[in-house]
Design a protein around this motif. Structure first.
Motif, short mmCIF file in Angstrom:
data_model
loop_
_atom_site.label_atom_id
_atom_site.label_comp_id
_atom_site.label_asym_id
_atom_site.label_seq_id
_atom_site.Cartn_x
_atom_site.Cartn_y
_atom_site.Cartn_z
N LYS A 296 0.83 -1.20 0.00
CA LYS A 296 0.00 0.00 0.00
C LYS A 296 0.87 1.25 0.00
CE LYS A 296 -2.68 1.16 3.60
NZ LYS A 296 -2.55 2.61 3.90
N ALA A 297 2.00 1.19 0.69
CA ALA A 297 2.89 2.35 0.73
C ALA A 297 3.43 2.68 -0.66
CB ALA A 297 4.04 2.09 1.69
N SER B 31 -6.91 4.88 3.55
CA SER B 31 -7.54 3.76 4.22
C SER B 31 -7.91 2.71 3.19
CB SER B 31 -8.79 4.22 4.97
OG SER B 31 -9.79 4.65 4.04
N LEU B 32 -8.22 1.51 3.65
CA LEU B 32 -8.63 0.47 2.72
C LEU B 32 -9.92 0.85 2.00
CD1 LEU B 32 -7.88 -2.82 4.71
CD2 LEU B 32 -6.50 -1.70 2.96
N SER C 270 -6.59 -8.11 2.00
CA SER C 270 -5.75 -6.91 2.04
C SER C 270 -5.53 -6.48 3.48
CB SER C 270 -6.41 -5.78 1.25
OG SER C 270 -6.59 -6.12 -0.11
N THR C 271 -4.37 -5.87 3.70
CA THR C 271 -4.03 -5.33 5.02
C THR C 271 -3.55 -3.90 4.85
OG1 THR C 271 -1.70 -6.02 4.91
CG2 THR C 271 -3.30 -7.65 5.71
N GLU C 272 -3.19 -3.26 5.93
CA GLU C 272 -2.64 -1.91 5.87
C GLU C 272 -1.27 -1.89 5.21
OE1 GLU C 272 -3.87 1.03 6.52
OE2 GLU C 272 -5.82 0.20 7.05
N GLU C 273 -0.63 -3.05 5.10
CA GLU C 273 0.68 -3.12 4.46
C GLU C 273 0.59 -3.58 3.01
OE1 GLU C 273 0.16 -4.54 7.61
OE2 GLU C 273 0.90 -2.62 8.41
N VAL D 158 0.92 -1.93 -10.11
CA VAL D 158 0.73 -0.81 -9.18
C VAL D 158 1.01 0.52 -9.85
CG1 VAL D 158 3.10 -1.03 -8.29
CG2 VAL D 158 1.33 0.07 -6.90
N GLU D 159 1.99 0.55 -10.77
CA GLU D 159 2.29 1.82 -11.45
C GLU D 159 1.10 2.28 -12.30
OE1 GLU D 159 6.26 -0.43 -11.16
OE2 GLU D 159 4.18 -0.90 -11.66
#
Length: 626
Positions: A8-9, A21-22, A41-44, A61-62
């Protein structure tokens, strides 16, 4: 549908959004027709499923971050390397004539100024695998390699060599299992453990195909196992054996490197160029400076003999439409300026020309086939939740079309005869409906096939490049995957086919058909004929011998509910063991017979098969099912 996992970062950094947030991510990825799997999915780490198979640029992701960044800024990103036709090139790839019949196309570029970090390397590998698996048909039509460009010497040669030629043996990348201290033993094709010292030694391409885990996994992507396509630099150091494996020398990329060479090989030139464009945009988004590489061919390609990469693909990206088209399709009447602004926020270059809007997708997209595609982008960019609901103005009662109702009747009859139903895809590949069936180019249009298969323009996946024009290949595919089931196999499909028709507006027509197939260790024409008689009798038709047709027609008229079998042949059936099915008004309403052994061998069917296929429209017309 493609599913991707990423930190996510990394998304927040590339999109420039700050912490999300998710729930925020779930809402934002809808711009890419994506769905966040909240439970996985998680916060990471995020798990996203993409619903659009026509947008491979969003399968990373890009790509998702690019959409979010563009939508927030309202401006399409600018990548000067797509337009810099006169810019100096960083090197050349020289193609040898020997690859033309194997894997004829290659493209590449250099990326400098970006120091590879962990998230970036993982994202590239993820994009590489997703593109090769989905867009590239498990590396058959597209395969991707990345290399340490600081040690590379141009020109790079792309050539084919005998697979057992030891002059081109090289040390391949070892599988992850062999590189891990916790990993178990890696075994060859015979189940023998490969010693750790073997990963330090050169392998010939033939040995890679036979014993390397990656070689065995993707062996089907190699056109000819006796010939290997290789990329070799100016010092004769092997870069890779595409589409299988990189060398451990030039082909091993690690964190901290800042000069990369990216290449794409394949069998469809525009797919190769599109994949390269996507990767170039991805690396540029991470801060890399993209430098073009020229490929020189000794033979003609659809785009000439000298090609630069990244390539603008300018002939595949522009559509025109009127604001009235938007109103007709979406029910709203935006101004041309508003349309251009919303498309710009979706990464599309748009301008008003008189009464038209001209929309040009970026070079990393090749999905604009019709004005509707651009109008859909406008709707997504404007926000689907922003459309005001409108109640229907008229009350109507729907019902099944006559064709569908008759197809359902035929389906019920087939089930009543004790047959099991199969359901196939209308989209397929030409090899299934022609090559494996023993059909080349049909000499002339006929009732069963129509003519050449109807092709998909700008196809993204060769597995779905044509529309099937008959149903029998579908059942043979089912049979090829059912060898473990107890015999006999008796199954059918009632489904749609799309046949070429030069007299139709779009040169094609859609029809319903019925196909029944019977597989057993002893099966023949009479078995299929028995079920044909049963099906048609239940539908209300009577059998008459071929020599009695004229008498029956004279007695009952042209609408007589009768059928006959006429002697005939077809390349997919055994000579002398096939016949055309005749009904009044249709000389060739269908075909029945025993499948040719060569066809069964191509499908890897383990038992003889007899089958018949019927066109339903002549039957429906004869039976008066309007």
């Amino acid at each position: 549908m493609p599913k991707i996992t990423f930190p996510k970062a990394d998304l927040e950094s590339l999109a420039g959004t700050g912490p999300l947030s998710l729930e925020d991510v779930d809402a934002l990825v809808q711009l890419a027709k994506g769905e966040l799997h909240l439970r996985q999915s998680t916060e990471e780490e995020l798990r996203v499923e993409l619903q659009d198979t026509n947008r491979p640029d969003t399968w990373c992701v890009e790509g998702i971050a690019r959409l979010l960044r563009t939508h927030r800024s309202g401006e399409a990103p600018g990548y000067s390397f797509f337009a810099a036709v006169d810019a100096q090139t960083a090197g050349e790839i020289v193609v040898d004539p020997s690859v033309e019949g194997l894997r004829p196309y290659v493209a590449g570029f250099l990326a400098r100024g970006y120091t590879v970090d962990g998230p970036g390397l993982e994202a590239f590998i993820s994009a590489q695998e997703v593109l090769c698996r989905n867009f590239g048909r498990k590396r058959k039509s597209v395969a991707i390699g990345i290399y340490d460009a600081s040690r590379l010497r141009f020109p790079v040669r792309y050539l084919a060599v005998p697979a057992d030629d030891r002059r081109y043996a090289f040390v391949p990348l070892a599988p992850a299992q062999a590189q891990s201290e916790e990993g178990g033993a890696v075994k060859d094709a015979q189940g023998r453990e490969i010693p750790a010292s073997r990963w330090e030694e050169p392998w010939t391409p033939a040995q890679i195909l036979a014993d390397h885990p990656t070689g065995r996994e993707y062996a089907a992507a190699v056109a000819d196992p006796s010939r290997a396509t290789l990329l070799v630099d100016a010092r004769d150091e092997v870069l890779s054996f595409p589409p299988l494996i990189n060398s451990r020398g030039l082909g091993r990329v690690t964190e901290g490197m800042s000069e990369l060479f990216v290449e794409v090989t394949g069998t469809v030139l525009d797919h190769v160029l599109l994949a390269a464009n996507i990767l170039a945009a991805n690396l540029a988004d991470r801060g890399a400076r993209i430098e073009p590489v020229v490929t020189r061919y000794p033979y003609d390609t659809p785009r000439g003999r000298v090609l630069r990469c990244p390539h603008p693909l300018e002939d595949k990206r522009t559509v025109r439409f009127r604001p009235a088209d938007v109103e007709r399709l979406l029910g709203i009447a935006p101004s041309p300026e508003e349309i251009c602004a919303r498309l710009g926020a979706f990464g599309v270059e748009a301008r008003a020309e008189g009464e038209e809007v001209v929309a040009t997708a970026p070079p990393y997209r090749a999905d604009y086939l019709h004005a509707v595609d651009a109008i859909e982008d406008y709707a997504i960019s404007a926000g689907l939740n922003g459309f005001e609901p409108v109640l229907p103005e008229a009350f109507t009662v729907g019902g099944l079309a006559a064709e569908t109702a008759f197809a359902d009747l035929v389906r019920d009859v087939a089930i009543g005869c004790g047959l099991e139903e199969a359901i196939g895809n209308l989209l397929t590949c030409e090899e299934s409906v022609r090559g494996r069936m023993g059909l080349g180019a049909l000499p002339e249009p006929n009732a069963l096939h129509g003519g050449p298969p109807v092709r998909i323009a700008n196809v993204m996946n060769q597995n779905y490049s044509v529309l099937r024009d008959w149903l029998l290949p579908t059942l043979l595919e089912v049979e090829s995957n059912s060898s473990g089931a107890l015999f006999p196999h008796r199954f059918f499909e009632v489904g749609e086919v799309c046949r070429w028709d030069g007299e139709e507006n779009l040169k094609s027509r859609t029809e319903w058909g019925l196909v029944c197939a019977f597989a057993d260790h002893e099966v023949g024409f009479s078995d299929a004929q028995a079920y044909l008689h049963q099906v048609l009798r239940l539908l209300g038709l009577d059998y008459v011998a071929a020599g009695e047709r004229d008498a029956a027609l004279a007695a009952q008229g042209a609408s007589a509910r009768i059928y006959s079998l006429l002697p005939g042949g077809h390349p997919s059936f055994l000579p002398g063991r096939a016949a055309w099915i005749w009904v009044p008004g249709s000389e060739r309403c269908g075909l029945i017979g025993e499948i040719h052994p060569e066809v069964l061998e191509r499908w890897k069917a383990r038992a003889p098969v007899a089958a018949f296929e019927l066109r339903l429209e002549p039957l429906r017309a004869l039976l008066g099912r309007a």
